[in-house]
Write a protein that holds these residues in place. Structure first.
Motif, PDB file in Angstrom:
ATOM      1  N   SER A   1       0.802  -1.225   0.000  1.00 44.49           N
ATOM      2  CA  SER A   1       0.000   0.000   0.000  1.00 44.49           C
ATOM      3  C   SER A   1       0.833   1.273   0.000  1.00 44.49           C
ATOM      4  CB  SER A   1      -0.927   0.016   1.223  1.00 44.49           C
ATOM      5  OG  SER A   1      -0.174  -0.038   2.420  1.00 44.49           O
ATOM      6  N   THR A   2       2.156   1.153   0.158  1.00 49.00           N
ATOM      7  CA  THR A   2       2.990   2.346   0.146  1.00 49.00           C
ATOM      8  C   THR A   2       2.917   3.059  -1.201  1.00 49.00           C
ATOM      9  OG1 THR A   2       5.250   3.164   0.339  1.00 49.00           O
ATOM     10  CG2 THR A   2       4.999   0.955  -0.499  1.00 49.00           C
ATOM     11  N   HIS A   3       2.993   4.384  -1.185  1.00 42.22           N
ATOM     12  CA  HIS A   3       2.877   5.152  -2.412  1.00 42.22           C
ATOM     13  C   HIS A   3       4.144   5.093  -3.262  1.00 42.22           C
ATOM     14  CE1 HIS A   3      -0.399   7.146  -0.070  1.00 42.22           C
ATOM     15  NE2 HIS A   3      -0.966   7.145  -1.263  1.00 42.22           N
ATOM     16  N   TYR A   4       5.303   5.064  -2.630  1.00 42.58           N
ATOM     17  CA  TYR A   4       6.541   5.294  -3.358  1.00 42.58           C
ATOM     18  C   TYR A   4       7.531   4.131  -3.356  1.00 42.58           C
ATOM     19  CZ  TYR A   4       4.824  10.073  -2.985  1.00 42.58           C
ATOM     20  OH  TYR A   4       4.039  11.194  -3.045  1.00 42.58           O
TER      21      TYR A   4
ATOM     22  N   SER B   1       9.029   0.494  -5.986  1.00 46.03           N
ATOM     23  CA  SER B   1       9.659   1.120  -7.149  1.00 46.03           C
ATOM     24  C   SER B   1      11.169   1.035  -6.967  1.00 46.03           C
ATOM     25  CB  SER B   1       9.231   2.591  -7.258  1.00 46.03           C
ATOM     26  OG  SER B   1       9.823   3.356  -6.219  1.00 46.03           O
TER      27      SER B   1
ATOM     28  N   SER C   1       4.115  -0.144 -10.401  1.00 47.12           N
ATOM     29  CA  SER C   1       4.315   0.936  -9.433  1.00 47.12           C
ATOM     30  C   SER C   1       3.315   2.062  -9.663  1.00 47.12           C
ATOM     31  CB  SER C   1       5.732   1.495  -9.559  1.00 47.12           C
ATOM     32  OG  SER C   1       5.882   2.662  -8.790  1.00 47.12           O
ATOM     33  N   PRO C   2       2.604   2.511  -8.608  1.00 50.44           N
ATOM     34  CA  PRO C   2       1.657   3.618  -8.798  1.00 50.44           C
ATOM     35  C   PRO C   2       2.353   4.964  -8.956  1.00 50.44           C
ATOM     36  CG  PRO C   2       1.699   2.969  -6.499  1.00 50.44           C
ATOM     37  CD  PRO C   2       2.534   1.962  -7.246  1.00 50.44           C
ATOM     38  N   SER C   3       3.540   5.108  -8.387  1.00 53.37           N
ATOM     39  CA  SER C   3       4.208   6.413  -8.439  1.00 53.37           C
ATOM     40  C   SER C   3       4.991   6.623  -9.720  1.00 53.37           C
ATOM     41  CB  SER C   3       5.141   6.576  -7.233  1.00 53.37           C
ATOM     42  OG  SER C   3       6.136   5.563  -7.223  1.00 53.37           O
TER      43      SER C   3
ATOM     44  N   LEU D   1      -1.673   3.170 -11.463  1.00 51.54           N
ATOM     45  CA  LEU D   1      -2.932   3.882 -11.204  1.00 51.54           C
ATOM     46  C   LEU D   1      -3.885   3.835 -12.399  1.00 51.54           C
ATOM     47  CD1 LEU D   1      -1.581   7.075  -9.365  1.00 51.54           C
ATOM     48  CD2 LEU D   1      -2.532   4.992  -8.361  1.00 51.54           C
TER      49      LEU D   1
ATOM     50  N   GLU E   1       4.090   0.626   6.966  1.00 51.60           N
ATOM     51  CA  GLU E   1       3.438  -0.552   6.397  1.00 51.60           C
ATOM     52  C   GLU E   1       4.044  -1.859   6.894  1.00 51.60           C
ATOM     53  OE1 GLU E   1       2.634  -2.439   1.935  1.00 51.60           O
ATOM     54  OE2 GLU E   1       3.298  -0.375   2.171  1.00 51.60           O
TER      55      GLU E   1
END
Length: 321
Positions: free
Chosen positions: A61-64, A67, A93-95, A100, A271
């Motif tokens: 769940s971490t944003h960064y 990656s 990776s979302p960032s 996303l 997390e």
């Protein structure tokens, strides 16, 4: 740097740490990928013929940190003890990827792209050296290992020889890369038979046949890492690559550890479900020792590590073949 929180794990011998340098980002063109491939390269400041570790990140769940910018506790340790570490940002990776974009082909795991990322790195080592001049002429392409955590473990297991099934065509895929000499699977996925029905339906691409994994591999898992959403077999599911493959010749079980094995994904990461500096140090030292001996025939690091941990069973349990 001395870590005052670590006591018993210091009994697992490793050389003194050396200064490191990191280059970020290094960018490789990848026209069919959707985005260029961004990397971080971390290596000792000095030394030549550096063995290479490719590190494939997992999710969470971490944003960064899922990656090239994550896993500093592992990357810092490996690099300060002689390895050149190359970290890609996978499309999951979302960032920095497409994590996303729910309409992107391959979402959410981007399973095949993850494998292709690591192949591209190996194909383009010269281009990486050209951008990261601090390692130019210093990498040893004859000594390459892969390390993967969680979904990243599944990624590298395929490159180590495990057979996968293409979720679209049903074709059995042999994607082993002979340039890779050793691997480490950290809290990786196990067999499809051990998955819950929900997991198999959502991630059919994770169905893996480990009987063809023939490259030397260490499997690491926490004996408290039983996620009922993912598996019906508890924490032992993560140990299955060891039991089901001829190449996996080492199994490290960490008592009380969960999915982040003491905190491998980042320092003081909220997390992390089992942050423990001692446990993290065991993960760092044991995996380093395994890779050192796997890449350098006759090196005693792994045997010395096994002897140390068997003398201190509270730190972990090792099986070998």
């Amino acid at each position: 740097m001395t870590n005052n929180y670590v006591q018993l794990a210091r009994r697992i011998p490793v050389p003194e740490a050396v200064p490191t340098v990191s280059v970020n980002p290094v960018t490789l063109p990848a026209p069919d990928r959707g985005l260029p491939l961004e990397l971080r390269v971390t290596a000792p400041v000095q030394g030549d013929a550096l063995p290479i570790v490719l590190l494939s990140h997992g999710g969470g769940s971490t944003h960064y940190l899922k990656s090239k910018d994550g896993y500093s506790p592992l990357v810092d340790f490996y690099a300060s003890h002689g390895f050149a570490v190359i970290q890609p940002t996978h499309l999951s990776s979302p960032s920095g990827g497409l994590g996303l974009d729910k309409h992107a082909p391959g979402y959410p795991l981007f399973w095949r792209s993850r494998i292709d990322d690591l192949r591209l790195i190996l194909d383009d080592l010269n281009a990486i050296e050209a951008q990261a001049s601090v390692v130019a002429g210093r990498l040893d392409p004859a000594r390459i290992a892969v390390v993967g955590h969680s979904a990243g473990g599944n990624t590298v297991s395929v490159l180590l020889g495990a057979r996968a099934t293409d979720p679209d065509s049903g074709t059995i895929l042999d994607l082993r890369d002979p340039r890779i000499s050793a691997g480490v699977l950290l809290a990786s996925t196990g067999s499809a038979e051990g998955m819950t029905d929900t997991m198999r339906e959502r991630y059919p691409e994770l169905e893996t046949d480990f009987s063809h994994l023939t490259t030397r591999t260490l499997v690491v898992y926490g004996d408290d890492d039983g996620n009922p959403v993912a598996t019906t077999r508890g924490a032992d599911w993560h140990a299955e690559p060891y039991h089901l493959s001829p190449g996996a010749d080492g199994l490290l079980a960490l008592p009380g550890a969960k999915h982040y094995l003491g905190g491998i994904m980042g320092y003081s990461l909220a997390e992390t479900d089992d942050e423990d500096p001692e446990r993290l140090a065991v993960t760092q030292r044991m995996t380093w020792s395994y890779l050192r001996s796997a890449l350098y025939d006759g090196d005693p690091a792994w045997q010395q590590a096994i002897e140390a941990i068997r003398s201190n069973p509270s730190l972990g349990h090792v099986q070998t073949k």
